[in-house]
Design a protein around this motif. Structure first.
Motif, short mmCIF file in Angstrom:
data_model
loop_
_atom_site.label_atom_id
_atom_site.label_comp_id
_atom_site.label_asym_id
_atom_site.label_seq_id
_atom_site.Cartn_x
_atom_site.Cartn_y
_atom_site.Cartn_z
N UNK A 225 69.61 30.66 36.46
CA UNK A 225 69.44 30.69 37.91
C UNK A 225 69.06 29.32 38.42
N UNK A 226 69.43 28.96 39.66
CA UNK A 226 70.18 29.76 40.64
C UNK A 226 71.63 30.00 40.20
N UNK A 227 72.28 30.94 40.87
CA UNK A 227 73.64 31.32 40.48
C UNK A 227 74.64 31.19 41.63
N UNK A 228 74.31 30.36 42.62
CA UNK A 228 75.18 30.20 43.80
C UNK A 228 76.09 28.98 43.62
N UNK A 229 77.40 29.21 43.62
CA UNK A 229 78.39 28.14 43.51
C UNK A 229 78.84 27.74 44.91
N UNK A 230 78.64 26.49 45.26
CA UNK A 230 78.95 26.00 46.60
C UNK A 230 80.44 25.69 46.75
N UNK A 231 81.26 26.73 46.53
CA UNK A 231 82.71 26.51 46.58
C UNK A 231 83.40 27.86 46.75
N UNK A 232 84.75 27.83 46.87
CA UNK A 232 85.50 29.08 46.98
C UNK A 232 86.20 29.43 45.67
N UNK A 233 86.02 28.59 44.64
CA UNK A 233 86.49 28.94 43.29
C UNK A 233 85.59 28.25 42.28
N UNK A 234 85.68 28.70 41.03
CA UNK A 234 84.82 28.16 39.97
C UNK A 234 85.33 26.79 39.54
N UNK B 297 78.15 23.08 36.46
CA UNK B 297 77.29 22.42 35.49
C UNK B 297 75.87 22.17 36.01
N UNK B 298 75.69 21.72 37.27
CA UNK B 298 74.31 21.50 37.76
C UNK B 298 73.46 22.76 37.81
N UNK B 299 74.07 23.95 37.73
CA UNK B 299 73.31 25.20 37.76
C UNK B 299 72.70 25.54 36.41
N UNK B 300 73.11 24.84 35.35
CA UNK B 300 72.65 25.17 34.01
C UNK B 300 71.20 24.75 33.78
N UNK B 301 70.52 25.54 32.95
CA UNK B 301 69.14 25.22 32.56
C UNK B 301 69.13 24.43 31.25
N UNK B 302 70.30 24.23 30.64
CA UNK B 302 70.41 23.52 29.36
C UNK B 302 70.61 22.03 29.61
#
Length: 314
Positions: A171-180, A186-191
């Protein structure tokens, strides 16, 4: 969300889409539905026409039919989900579906880069060595070049997809786009994302490698045209590659604008508009670019209509 030890892992992503305004979404839905349907009809029609008319069984149209197939797959990997998102309040996409969508999008995008480079080489041989063209661009070589474009795109996409989606997302899990798309995921990853970011270099190498081949081919084409003494001959030689040059300019111009321009955290709208042109509009423009001023396509269409009319009357 799924459990991973003492942490919670993301099982679903949220695609924000083009707009969160319901009224605008209802306006955009029929527009993009029409664009998608026309994209399918035009590209499928072009593939059918090339397959049916033996006059079009040449390397240039062979490559063009596979370019149309890429555009169909490219558009179909994004448009249906985007269209369904216009009608839903929650634009959820599963982790696996997101990975699959990116894999197909990246595969088709990188395969198109390679195929455009192949078509540039074809135009160079046609203009630089017209007498040897049939001997050089034999069906076996053309088939291997297309296969190479698809295989290069496949493995490049696979490396990126695996490296990105094996990361840990909490988390967070919101993608600021209309497709993946990886730059937003990548910036959403905790790794630690260093390895995943480095695999993006694979796409850069394939994309810019293809662009280098295209520029090199057109450098040789320009040199060949300059050697032609008559103005009419020069104009004819240029016309044989003008459609391809227009397609390359559109494709790479928008792609470089989307992925190389600095991103603004305040507003994603310019990015989304460019992405719409890159992934939605270009697949509908390619058949137009190659067909509008192409007399061979027009003549093939006339022959097909005449054949269909004769069959109906018999």
């Amino acid at each position: 969300m799924g459990r991973n030890g003492n942490h919670t892992s993301v099982a679903m992503f949220v695609l924000l889409g083009l707009s969160d305004e319901k009224e605008l979404q209802l306006i955009l839905f029929p527009i993009f539905l029409g664009i998608y349907l026309v994209t399918l009809i035009w590209n499928l029609g072009l593939i059918f026409l090339i397959r049916m008319d033996f006059h079009l069984h040449t390397p240039m149209y062979f490559f063009l039919s596979f370019l149309s197939f890429i555009d169909i797959c490219y558009s179909s990997s994004i448009s249906p989900r985007m269209l369904s998102g216009f009608l839903k309040n929650e634009k959820m996409i599963s982790f696996f579906a997101c990975a699959t969508q990116y894999f197909v999008v990246a595969w088709m995008a990188l395969a198109e880069c390679c195929l455009l480079a192949t078509m540039a080489y074809d135009r160079y041989v046609a203009i630089g060595s017209p007498l040897q063209y049939s001997a050089i661009m034999v069906p076996g070589l053309c088939g291997k070049m297309v296969a190479g474009a698809y295989v290069s795109g496949f493995f490049s996409s696979l490396i990126q997809t695996v490296s990105c989606f094996q990361l840990y997302y909490c988390g967070p899990n919101i993608i600021q786009h209309f497709f993946c798309d990886l730059p937003q995921i990548i910036p959403l990853s905790c790794s630690n994302t260093f390895v995943a970011q480095m695999t993006l270099l694979v796409a850069i190498v394939v994309g810019f490698g293809s662009l280098f081949v295209i520029l090199l081919s057109y450098g040789f084409i320009a040199a060949s045209i300059l050697k032609i003494s008559s103005g009419k001959g020069s104009a004819k030689a240029f016309n044989t590659c003008s459609s391809h040059l227009a397609a390359v300019t559109l494709y790479y111009g928008t792609a470089l604008s989307v992925y190389l321009c600095p991103k603004s955290n305040q507003s994603m709208n310019p990015d989304k508009v460019l992405s719409v042109f890159y992934v939605i509009i270009i697949p509908i423009l390619n058949p137009l670019i190659y067909c509008l001023r192409n007399n061979e396509i027009k003549e093939a269409l006339k022959r097909l209509i005449k054949r269909a009319t004769a069959l109906c009357q018999s």
